[in-house]
Design a protein around this motif. Structure first.
Motif, PDB file in Angstrom:
ATOM      1  N   VAL A 243     -71.019  19.037  50.979  1.00  0.00           N
ATOM      2  CA  VAL A 243     -69.828  20.513  50.646  1.00  0.00           C
ATOM      3  C   VAL A 243     -69.929  20.715  49.010  1.00  0.00           C
ATOM      4  N   ILE A 244     -70.058  21.787  49.373  1.00  0.00           N
ATOM      5  CA  ILE A 244     -70.594  22.808  47.566  1.00  0.00           C
ATOM      6  C   ILE A 244     -69.830  23.361  47.563  1.00  0.00           C
ATOM      7  N   ILE A 245     -68.931  23.983  46.420  1.00  0.00           N
ATOM      8  CA  ILE A 245     -67.893  24.377  46.437  1.00  0.00           C
ATOM      9  C   ILE A 245     -68.849  25.335  44.977  1.00  0.00           C
ATOM     10  N   ARG A 246     -68.616  26.335  44.908  1.00  0.00           N
ATOM     11  CA  ARG A 246     -69.014  27.125  43.767  1.00  0.00           C
ATOM     12  C   ARG A 246     -67.620  28.318  43.354  1.00  0.00           C
ATOM     13  N   PRO A 247     -66.785  28.084  42.495  1.00  0.00           N
ATOM     14  CA  PRO A 247     -65.561  28.409  41.503  1.00  0.00           C
ATOM     15  C   PRO A 247     -66.380  29.771  40.986  1.00  0.00           C
ATOM     16  N   SER A 248     -65.434  31.028  41.140  1.00  0.00           N
ATOM     17  CA  SER A 248     -65.469  31.853  40.252  1.00  0.00           C
ATOM     18  C   SER A 248     -64.834  31.190  38.883  1.00  0.00           C
ATOM     19  N   LEU A 249     -64.238  32.380  38.033  1.00  0.00           N
ATOM     20  CA  LEU A 249     -63.201  31.978  36.583  1.00  0.00           C
ATOM     21  C   LEU A 249     -61.755  31.601  37.181  1.00  0.00           C
ATOM     22  N   LEU A 250     -61.889  29.504  36.666  1.00  0.00           N
ATOM     23  CA  LEU A 250     -60.799  29.192  37.024  1.00  0.00           C
ATOM     24  C   LEU A 250     -59.409  29.368  35.998  1.00  0.00           C
ATOM     25  N   ILE A 251     -58.389  30.313  36.297  1.00  0.00           N
ATOM     26  CA  ILE A 251     -57.433  30.545  35.626  1.00  0.00           C
ATOM     27  C   ILE A 251     -56.200  29.530  36.282  1.00  0.00           C
ATOM     28  N   GLY A 252     -55.133  29.209  34.900  1.00  0.00           N
ATOM     29  CA  GLY A 252     -54.275  28.426  35.173  1.00  0.00           C
ATOM     30  C   GLY A 252     -53.625  28.492  34.068  1.00  0.00           C
ATOM     31  N   VAL A 253     -52.229  27.483  34.035  1.00  0.00           N
ATOM     32  CA  VAL A 253     -51.911  27.390  32.558  1.00  0.00           C
ATOM     33  C   VAL A 253     -52.877  26.367  31.351  1.00  0.00           C
ATOM     34  N   GLU A 254     -53.614  25.934  31.522  1.00  0.00           N
ATOM     35  CA  GLU A 254     -54.601  25.487  30.465  1.00  0.00           C
ATOM     36  C   GLU A 254     -56.458  25.649  30.898  1.00  0.00           C
ATOM     37  N   ASP A 255     -56.541  27.056  31.362  1.00  0.00           N
ATOM     38  CA  ASP A 255     -57.723  27.252  31.740  1.00  0.00           C
ATOM     39  C   ASP A 255     -58.447  28.194  29.802  1.00  0.00           C
ATOM     40  N   GLU A 256     -59.893  28.022  30.311  1.00  0.00           N
ATOM     41  CA  GLU A 256     -60.476  28.264  29.083  1.00  0.00           C
ATOM     42  C   GLU A 256     -60.477  29.549  28.697  1.00  0.00           C
ATOM     43  N   PHE A 257     -60.574  31.068  29.187  1.00  0.00           N
ATOM     44  CA  PHE A 257     -60.493  32.122  29.233  1.00  0.00           C
ATOM     45  C   PHE A 257     -59.378  32.500  28.565  1.00  0.00           C
ATOM     46  N   PHE A 258     -58.335  32.830  28.958  1.00  0.00           N
ATOM     47  CA  PHE A 258     -57.146  34.416  28.993  1.00  0.00           C
ATOM     48  C   PHE A 258     -56.665  32.647  28.163  1.00  0.00           C
ATOM     49  N   ASN A 259     -56.599  31.630  27.466  1.00  0.00           N
ATOM     50  CA  ASN A 259     -56.448  30.726  26.318  1.00  0.00           C
ATOM     51  C   ASN A 259     -56.722  30.745  25.060  1.00  0.00           C
ATOM     52  N   LYS A 260     -58.161  30.838  25.666  1.00  0.00           N
ATOM     53  CA  LYS A 260     -58.778  31.803  24.126  1.00  0.00           C
ATOM     54  C   LYS A 260     -58.832  32.994  23.530  1.00  0.00           C
ATOM     55  N   PHE A 261     -59.040  33.638  24.742  1.00  0.00           N
ATOM     56  CA  PHE A 261     -58.824  35.355  24.075  1.00  0.00           C
ATOM     57  C   PHE A 261     -57.667  35.415  23.534  1.00  0.00           C
ATOM     58  N   ALA A 262     -56.359  34.905  24.033  1.00  0.00           N
ATOM     59  CA  ALA A 262     -55.117  34.846  23.296  1.00  0.00           C
ATOM     60  C   ALA A 262     -54.873  34.174  21.984  1.00  0.00           C
ATOM     61  N   GLU A 263     -55.190  33.208  22.134  1.00  0.00           N
ATOM     62  CA  GLU A 263     -55.426  33.326  20.131  1.00  0.00           C
ATOM     63  C   GLU A 263     -56.087  33.174  19.038  1.00  0.00           C
ATOM     64  N   MET A 264     -57.305  33.783  20.129  1.00  0.00           N
ATOM     65  CA  MET A 264     -58.391  34.857  19.113  1.00  0.00           C
ATOM     66  C   MET A 264     -57.448  36.123  18.435  1.00  0.00           C
ATOM     67  N   GLY A 265     -56.147  36.606  19.950  1.00  0.00           N
ATOM     68  CA  GLY A 265     -55.834  37.559  19.453  1.00  0.00           C
ATOM     69  C   GLY A 265     -54.528  37.413  18.079  1.00  0.00           C
TER      70      GLY A 265
END
Length: 323
Positions: free
Chosen positions: A151-173
């Motif tokens: 079974v192949i699972i293809r997720p989009s952008l993963l979000i949650g407490v330790e995610d790499e997206f919102f946390n990275k840009f929040a730190e940048m901010g």
């Protein structure tokens, strides 16, 4: 915790962001979880996710076939979460996403294990200009060649407490007066809560997903890069200018940033941002989505407040601050 099923699941890459949610979901179902990682001494934090002795880290290196074989020996199912977001001198996309997936699938097949869940990514494409997307697609191909029922699972952008997206840009901010909108910020994403994705992976281990099928997992709503950063600023109560950056300039910045140990941006990521990262119409039509599985995925607005409050000036007490 659920009583033990007695069945063993080996999870490669189980100490990462998605991994800890998958380990928790499997432990709650009563599986004994063998977490195969390069540094088991750094994965001890996973053990409290299960009962005593239920979660056990063990050493495995994807470049060492014997260690991969030892990791899957005697288990009932295998999950491959191993992946990287950028390349280093020691870890390339091809080594991890393609060759590593091939090694795991072949070892799983040789051991006579019938269940393998391979984690890929929306956008995986052998013809992609992005090495990340191409290697993910080649990994899928190698897995299915060795185990057609995987079974192949293809997720989009993963979000949650330790995610790499919102946390990275929040730190940048916290440091910058502006946040970059690569390519103008029009690229679409369909962020998926990491816990929802972990639930689907656990169902793959249960055997309730269709064999040899590729699932695409995205949240209930697609949003542009700009809209995601606007949500971030609203949640963190930051006022930052959103600066559109043409792809060609972003590519130049990537040339510089990718020399850092943990780059803010790479040229390969710039290539990825030229294509929308959303669930395909074909997957929707076939029911190969959260909704098709009867899962109501959490919206971004229901997820990010649980952790982005920490980037506010006075944290969780921001609402009580004297105006």
């Amino acid at each position: 915790m659920t009583n033990s099923t007695g069945k063993i699941v080996t999870v490669f890459g189980g100490s990462g962001f998605l991994g800890r949610h998958v380990v928790r979901a499997l432990a709650k179902r009563g599986y004994r979880v063998r977490v195969a990682v390069r540094r088991p001494d750094l994965a001890g934090f996973l053990q409290p996710l299960g009962n005593v002795g239920q979660v056990m880290p063990m050493q495995a290196n994807l470049r060492n076939a014997d260690s991969v074989a030892r990791a899957v020996a005697g288990c009932d199912a295998v999950v491959n979460l191993a992946g990287i977001l950028f390349q280093t001198s020691k870890q390339s996309f091809d080594v991890v996403h393609r060759d590593g997936a091939k090694s795991i699938a072949e070892a799983t097949a040789k051991a006579g294990i019938s269940k393998l869940v391979q984690i890929s990514a929306i956008g995986a494409n052998k013809e992609s200009a992005s090495d990340y997307a191409r290697s993910k697609a080649e990994g899928e191909e190698a897995v299915l060649a060795a185990m057609p029922d995987a079974v192949i699972i293809r997720p989009s952008l993963l979000i949650g407490v330790e995610d790499e997206f919102f946390n990275k840009f929040a730190e940048m901010g916290k440091l910058s007066p502006f946040l970059p909108l690569v390519g103008g910020g029009d690229t679409l994403f369909q962020p998926a809560f990491v816990g929802d994705v972990a639930e689907v992976i656990a169902r793959g281990v249960d055997g309730t997903l269709a064999k040899g099928t590729t699932y695409e997992l995205g949240g209930p709503e697609a949003k542009s890069f700009r809209q995601l950063l606007e949500l971030l600023l609203a949640e963190t109560h930051q006022r930052r200018f959103l600066l559109p950056i043409p792809f060609w300039i972003a590519n130049l910045l990537g040339t510089v940033f990718e020399k850092l140990p943990k780059p803010l941006l790479t040229r390969d990521q710039v290539k990825l941002l030229k294509t929308d990262n959303v669930v395909s119409e074909a997957a929707k039509a076939d029911g190969r989505t959260f909704e098709g599985l009867g899962i109501e995925p959490l919206a971004i607005e229901a997820v990010i407040p649980s952790y982005l409050w920490s980037y506010r000036t006075t944290g969780q007490y921001e609402a009580n601050r004297l105006r």
